[in-house]
Design a protein around this motif. Structure first.
Motif, PDB file in Angstrom:
ATOM      1  N   THR A 195     -32.128  31.301 -11.356  1.00 21.18           N
ATOM      2  CA  THR A 195     -33.643  32.257 -11.115  1.00 21.18           C
ATOM      3  C   THR A 195     -33.809  33.001  -9.786  1.00 21.18           C
ATOM      4  OG1 THR A 195     -34.925  30.718 -10.563  1.00 21.18           O
ATOM      5  CG2 THR A 195     -34.735  30.916 -12.826  1.00 21.18           C
ATOM      6  N   ALA A 196     -34.225  34.103  -9.757  1.00 17.05           N
ATOM      7  CA  ALA A 196     -34.551  34.665  -8.200  1.00 17.05           C
ATOM      8  C   ALA A 196     -35.735  35.372  -8.552  1.00 17.05           C
ATOM      9  CB  ALA A 196     -33.460  35.826  -8.206  1.00 17.05           C
ATOM     10  N   GLU A 197     -36.882  34.514  -8.003  1.00 14.86           N
ATOM     11  CA  GLU A 197     -38.202  34.937  -8.105  1.00 14.86           C
ATOM     12  C   GLU A 197     -38.795  35.757  -6.702  1.00 14.86           C
ATOM     13  OE1 GLU A 197     -40.298  31.453  -9.720  1.00 14.86           O
ATOM     14  OE2 GLU A 197     -38.730  31.112 -11.064  1.00 14.86           O
ATOM     15  N   THR A 198     -39.625  36.491  -7.070  1.00 15.49           N
ATOM     16  CA  THR A 198     -40.137  37.134  -5.713  1.00 15.49           C
ATOM     17  C   THR A 198     -41.666  36.856  -5.800  1.00 15.49           C
ATOM     18  OG1 THR A 198     -40.231  39.290  -6.865  1.00 15.49           O
ATOM     19  CG2 THR A 198     -38.383  38.926  -5.605  1.00 15.49           C
ATOM     20  N   VAL A 199     -42.111  36.963  -4.550  1.00 15.79           N
ATOM     21  CA  VAL A 199     -43.611  36.730  -4.343  1.00 15.79           C
ATOM     22  C   VAL A 199     -44.279  38.455  -4.967  1.00 15.79           C
ATOM     23  CG1 VAL A 199     -45.604  36.807  -2.598  1.00 15.79           C
ATOM     24  CG2 VAL A 199     -43.382  35.234  -2.444  1.00 15.79           C
ATOM     25  N   GLY A 200     -45.178  38.210  -5.571  1.00 15.37           N
ATOM     26  CA  GLY A 200     -45.732  39.315  -6.179  1.00 15.37           C
ATOM     27  C   GLY A 200     -45.393  39.694  -7.618  1.00 15.37           C
ATOM     28  N   GLY A 201     -44.143  38.821  -7.781  1.00 10.16           N
ATOM     29  CA  GLY A 201     -43.767  39.020  -9.290  1.00 10.16           C
ATOM     30  C   GLY A 201     -44.369  38.068 -10.282  1.00 10.16           C
ATOM     31  N   VAL A 202     -44.273  38.443 -11.727  1.00  9.95           N
ATOM     32  CA  VAL A 202     -44.778  37.540 -12.762  1.00  9.95           C
ATOM     33  C   VAL A 202     -43.917  37.360 -13.922  1.00  9.95           C
ATOM     34  CG1 VAL A 202     -46.754  37.314 -14.370  1.00  9.95           C
ATOM     35  CG2 VAL A 202     -47.027  38.258 -12.134  1.00  9.95           C
ATOM     36  N   LEU A 203     -43.508  36.109 -14.378  1.00 10.29           N
ATOM     37  CA  LEU A 203     -42.716  35.807 -15.291  1.00 10.29           C
ATOM     38  C   LEU A 203     -43.346  35.382 -16.499  1.00 10.29           C
ATOM     39  CD1 LEU A 203     -40.243  34.102 -12.697  1.00 10.29           C
ATOM     40  CD2 LEU A 203     -39.431  36.120 -13.942  1.00 10.29           C
ATOM     41  N   TRP A 204     -43.017  35.855 -17.989  1.00  9.74           N
ATOM     42  CA  TRP A 204     -43.512  35.497 -19.020  1.00  9.74           C
ATOM     43  C   TRP A 204     -42.351  34.503 -19.638  1.00  9.74           C
ATOM     44  CZ3 TRP A 204     -47.362  34.464 -21.960  1.00  9.74           C
ATOM     45  CH2 TRP A 204     -47.231  34.484 -23.289  1.00  9.74           C
ATOM     46  N   ARG A 205     -42.528  33.357 -19.990  1.00  9.79           N
ATOM     47  CA  ARG A 205     -41.619  32.550 -20.550  1.00  9.79           C
ATOM     48  C   ARG A 205     -42.246  31.980 -21.859  1.00  9.79           C
ATOM     49  NH1 ARG A 205     -38.944  30.495 -15.644  1.00  9.79           N
ATOM     50  NH2 ARG A 205     -37.480  32.009 -15.169  1.00  9.79           N
ATOM     51  N   GLU A 206     -41.443  31.727 -23.080  1.00 10.43           N
ATOM     52  CA  GLU A 206     -42.043  31.207 -24.341  1.00 10.43           C
ATOM     53  C   GLU A 206     -41.488  29.580 -24.068  1.00 10.43           C
ATOM     54  OE1 GLU A 206     -43.302  32.379 -26.853  1.00 10.43           O
ATOM     55  OE2 GLU A 206     -43.186  34.531 -26.199  1.00 10.43           O
ATOM     56  N   ALA A 207     -42.330  28.944 -24.940  1.00  4.81           N
ATOM     57  CA  ALA A 207     -41.987  27.561 -25.282  1.00  4.81           C
ATOM     58  C   ALA A 207     -40.567  27.218 -25.279  1.00  4.81           C
ATOM     59  CB  ALA A 207     -42.975  26.979 -26.310  1.00  4.81           C
ATOM     60  N   GLY A 208     -39.943  26.232 -25.175  1.00  7.03           N
ATOM     61  CA  GLY A 208     -38.627  26.189 -25.429  1.00  7.03           C
ATOM     62  C   GLY A 208     -37.980  24.707 -25.105  1.00  7.03           C
ATOM     63  N   ALA A 209     -36.880  24.501 -24.979  1.00  5.02           N
ATOM     64  CA  ALA A 209     -35.940  23.470 -25.001  1.00  5.02           C
ATOM     65  C   ALA A 209     -36.266  22.709 -23.686  1.00  5.02           C
ATOM     66  CB  ALA A 209     -34.573  23.636 -25.154  1.00  5.02           C
ATOM     67  N   PRO A 210     -36.057  21.229 -23.830  1.00  8.75           N
ATOM     68  CA  PRO A 210     -36.305  20.598 -22.360  1.00  8.75           C
ATOM     69  C   PRO A 210     -35.152  21.042 -21.253  1.00  8.75           C
ATOM     70  CG  PRO A 210     -36.092  19.086 -24.414  1.00  8.75           C
ATOM     71  CD  PRO A 210     -35.676  20.615 -24.754  1.00  8.75           C
ATOM     72  N   HIS A 211     -35.645  20.818 -20.155  1.00  5.70           N
ATOM     73  CA  HIS A 211     -34.676  21.529 -18.865  1.00  5.70           C
ATOM     74  C   HIS A 211     -35.536  20.906 -17.577  1.00  5.70           C
ATOM     75  CE1 HIS A 211     -38.421  24.463 -18.792  1.00  5.70           C
ATOM     76  NE2 HIS A 211     -38.191  24.334 -17.873  1.00  5.70           N
ATOM     77  N   GLU A 212     -34.540  21.116 -16.722  1.00  9.72           N
ATOM     78  CA  GLU A 212     -35.081  20.737 -15.201  1.00  9.72           C
ATOM     79  C   GLU A 212     -34.635  21.827 -14.354  1.00  9.72           C
ATOM     80  OE1 GLU A 212     -32.829  17.510 -13.263  1.00  9.72           O
ATOM     81  OE2 GLU A 212     -30.821  18.112 -13.833  1.00  9.72           O
ATOM     82  N   LEU A 213     -35.430  21.726 -13.402  1.00 10.64           N
ATOM     83  CA  LEU A 213     -35.284  22.796 -12.257  1.00 10.64           C
ATOM     84  C   LEU A 213     -34.856  22.003 -10.743  1.00 10.64           C
ATOM     85  CD1 LEU A 213     -35.856  25.971 -12.065  1.00 10.64           C
ATOM     86  CD2 LEU A 213     -38.021  25.131 -11.100  1.00 10.64           C
ATOM     87  N   LEU A 214     -33.556  23.010 -10.198  1.00  7.72           N
ATOM     88  CA  LEU A 214     -33.215  22.451  -8.920  1.00  7.72           C
ATOM     89  C   LEU A 214     -33.265  23.690  -8.077  1.00  7.72           C
ATOM     90  CD1 LEU A 214     -31.635  20.810  -7.130  1.00  7.72           C
ATOM     91  CD2 LEU A 214     -29.489  22.109  -8.044  1.00  7.72           C
ATOM     92  N   ASN A 215     -34.199  23.247  -6.917  1.00  5.55           N
ATOM     93  CA  ASN A 215     -34.481  24.296  -5.776  1.00  5.55           C
ATOM     94  C   ASN A 215     -33.016  24.547  -4.889  1.00  5.55           C
ATOM     95  OD1 ASN A 215     -35.045  25.699  -3.487  1.00  5.55           O
ATOM     96  ND2 ASN A 215     -36.983  24.866  -3.091  1.00  5.55           N
TER      97      ASN A 215
END
Length: 110
Positions: free
Chosen positions: A69-89
């Motif tokens: 993922t590459a997220e920016t300040v001022g951006g907005v992301l929509w996501r549907e419910a989904g599969a288990p996951h983890e997030l690494l910075n």
């Protein structure tokens, strides 16, 4: 360590803490220091992510998929419910966002 971490039998919370909740939404704070992982979790509701900092992360899914993922300040992301996951910075800065789970629409459509 890159790659997904082992998933235990219990899933973790969506974020660090709930900032607000009512019958329509649940709003979470999410913070990850450089190299930190958000534990395995699952979204059962659709949600919106509002990045408070730039984000450079990898999402790891149970089925082996990876999504950078590459997220920016001022951006907005929509996501549907989904599969288990983890997030690494994978950045060298703290990543923060506000995550808004959508529970139900108000009566009357507004």
């Amino acid at each position: 360590m890159t790659g997904p971490s082992p998933r235990g039998p219990e899933l973790g919370p969506i974020g660090d803490k709930i900032l607000f909740e009512n019958e329509y939404v649940r709003i979470w704070s999410v913070k990850l220091d450089p190299g930190e992982r958000q534990s395995w979790h699952q979204h059962h509701l659709p949600y919106v992510i509002v990045p408070m900092t730039e984000g450079k992360n990898i999402m790891y899914f149970e089925d082996g998929r990876e999504k950078e993922t590459a997220e920016t300040v001022g951006g907005v992301l929509w996501r549907e419910a989904g599969a288990p996951h983890e997030l690494l910075n994978i950045s060298d800065w703290q990543y923060r966002n506000v995550l808004i789970e959508i529970k139900t629409a108000p009566a009357g459509g507004q």
